[in-house]
Scaffold this motif. Structure first.
Motif, mmCIF file in Angstrom:
data_model
loop_
_atom_site.group_PDB
_atom_site.id
_atom_site.type_symbol
_atom_site.label_atom_id
_atom_site.label_comp_id
_atom_site.label_asym_id
_atom_site.label_seq_id
_atom_site.Cartn_x
_atom_site.Cartn_y
_atom_site.Cartn_z
ATOM 1 N N GLU A 84 7.884 85.751 45.967
ATOM 2 C CA GLU A 84 8.609 86.604 46.904
ATOM 3 C C GLU A 84 7.913 86.632 48.263
ATOM 4 O OE1 GLU A 84 10.081 91.273 47.317
ATOM 5 O OE2 GLU A 84 9.264 90.527 45.417
ATOM 6 N N ASP A 85 6.587 86.781 48.266
ATOM 7 C CA ASP A 85 5.849 86.794 49.529
ATOM 8 C C ASP A 85 5.895 85.425 50.206
ATOM 9 O OD1 ASP A 85 5.234 89.446 49.476
ATOM 10 O OD2 ASP A 85 3.119 89.196 48.966
ATOM 11 N N SER A 98 9.222 85.117 51.907
ATOM 12 C CA SER A 98 9.616 86.247 52.746
ATOM 13 C C SER A 98 9.122 86.094 54.182
ATOM 14 C CB SER A 98 9.059 87.554 52.163
ATOM 15 O OG SER A 98 9.295 88.638 53.036
ATOM 16 N N CYS A 109 8.558 88.731 55.872
ATOM 17 C CA CYS A 109 7.664 89.891 55.969
ATOM 18 C C CYS A 109 6.974 90.095 54.619
ATOM 19 C CB CYS A 109 8.435 91.143 56.376
ATOM 20 S SG CYS A 109 9.264 91.009 57.972
ATOM 21 N N PRO A 110 5.979 89.275 54.303
ATOM 22 C CA PRO A 110 5.334 89.376 52.989
ATOM 23 C C PRO A 110 4.658 90.721 52.782
ATOM 24 C CG PRO A 110 4.088 87.927 54.436
ATOM 25 C CD PRO A 110 5.377 88.219 55.127
#
Length: 341
Positions: free
Chosen positions: A67-68, A71, A73-74
């Motif tokens: 996800e990070d 993303s 914006c991790p």
């Protein structure tokens, strides 16, 4: 792929033919970038499958890591060891598997920092399931280390020795040489506030220095305790002789079979300096190679291009990804075409 006995360096000399066998260069901490290789995720099937397998093996931690990675914006900064280290491992390993799927058969694997663990996995020293466990354990071990970082300095190690803590009243090992990347290109590593003090000393001495994107100190005596914790994680991990030659940046020479089977060899690398330039220089003494940077950016390519054998065009450098993310897929496919000619 030609078979090279792990202890026979003369056999490697025979491999170094005028066509230039392939040596993969796998980068480590500092090479991480936002969106690194994310453009390959989906369109490049082998890369995607390997990344998904790695994330799955990590369980919930892997889901958060993916996800990070994807993303804008991790949740956790990419420069933190718990993000940079496993992602650099995974991207390097997945790109290596992609090359193999496209018929590229490397003769040598040379990894910088965590890239050496990716090299070990590609060589079959341990499988991906064990690699995922080890990467999680490595991040956990470093989480117990206090704030620190790394400094890239335009100087030779011997020029810096008198500027480091450890003299009368000093703290030995508080800041030390963490990597020798090229002539007059040294990385210092250490804990705060000592690293900042050394940075100020370097500035006063008019030595060019810049921070490496790292929030922890790697490859210095200050993390020896973390290396011991990491070594304990190897209990139960099956270690095998490499099926592809691994040229170690810890020793500057090929990994020997007894070293490959020694948990301490891989774990204690965490607290030992990275000898990238000595390792590369020793490798190129055996002949001409196609040096393929197998990871994000072109940091190792830039260093390799400084070598006399590359400057004289006896060896060539082929990065798989652009200097900055953007156009990764097209760049990779162009690189694959270059490697087939």
């Amino acid at each position: 792929m030609p078979s090279v006995p792990a202890t026979d360096t003369s056999a490697l000399a025979a491999l170094a033919s005028p066509t230039g066998p392939v040596a993969l260069l796998l980068p480590g901490q500092g090479a991480q970038q936002p969106d690194m290789a994310t453009e390959l995720y989906g369109p490049e099937p082998v890369f995607t499958a390997v990344m998904d397998e790695f994330f799955t093996l990590l369980g919930r931690e892997g889901a958060e890591l993916r996800e990070d990675w994807l993303s804008a914006c991790p949740r956790v900064p990419l420069d933190d060891a718990c993000r940079a280290q496993p992602l650099l491992f995974a991207v390097g390993y997945a790109l290596g598997r992609t090359l193999l799927a496209h018929g590229v058969r490397p003769a040598v694997l040379l990894g910088h920092s965590v890239g050496e663990l990716a090299a070990a996995a590609l060589a079959g020293v341990f499988d991906l399931a064990d690699a995922a466990w080890l990467m999680s354990a490595r991040s956990a071990a470093m989480a117990g280390v206090g704030p620190g970082g790394m400094l890239a300095v335009a100087a030779r190690p011997e020029e810096l020795a008198h500027l480091l803590p450890g003299g009368p009243g000093g703290i030995p090992g508080a800041v030390a040489v963490g990597a020798v990347n090229a002539p007059a290109q040294t990385v210092l590593s250490g804990l705060e506030p000592h690293l900042t003090e050394v940075e100020e000393t370097l500035r006063a001495a008019r030595l060019a220095a810049r921070r490496v994107p790292a929030r922890q100190a790697f490859h210095c005596p200050a993390v020896a305790g973390a290396a011991d914790v990491f070594q304990a994680a190897f209990s139960g991990v099956s270690l095998n002789s490499p099926q592809i030659r691994v040229w170690s940046t810890r020793t500057g020479r090929p990994v020997r079979p007894h070293e490959a089977a020694d948990a301490g060899f891989w774990a204690q690398q965490l607290a030992e300096p990275v000898l990238f330039w000595p390792a590369l220089d020793n490798l190129l003494r055996y002949g001409d190679f196609t040096l393929v940077e197998t990871g994000p950016g072109q940091g190792l390519s830039m260093l390799a291009r400084r070598h006399p054998q590359v400057r004289s065009r006896r060896s060539r450098v082929v990065p798989l990804l652009p200097p900055r993310p953007g156009g990764d897929l097209a760049f990779l496919r162009t690189a694959l075409t270059r490697l087939s000619t």
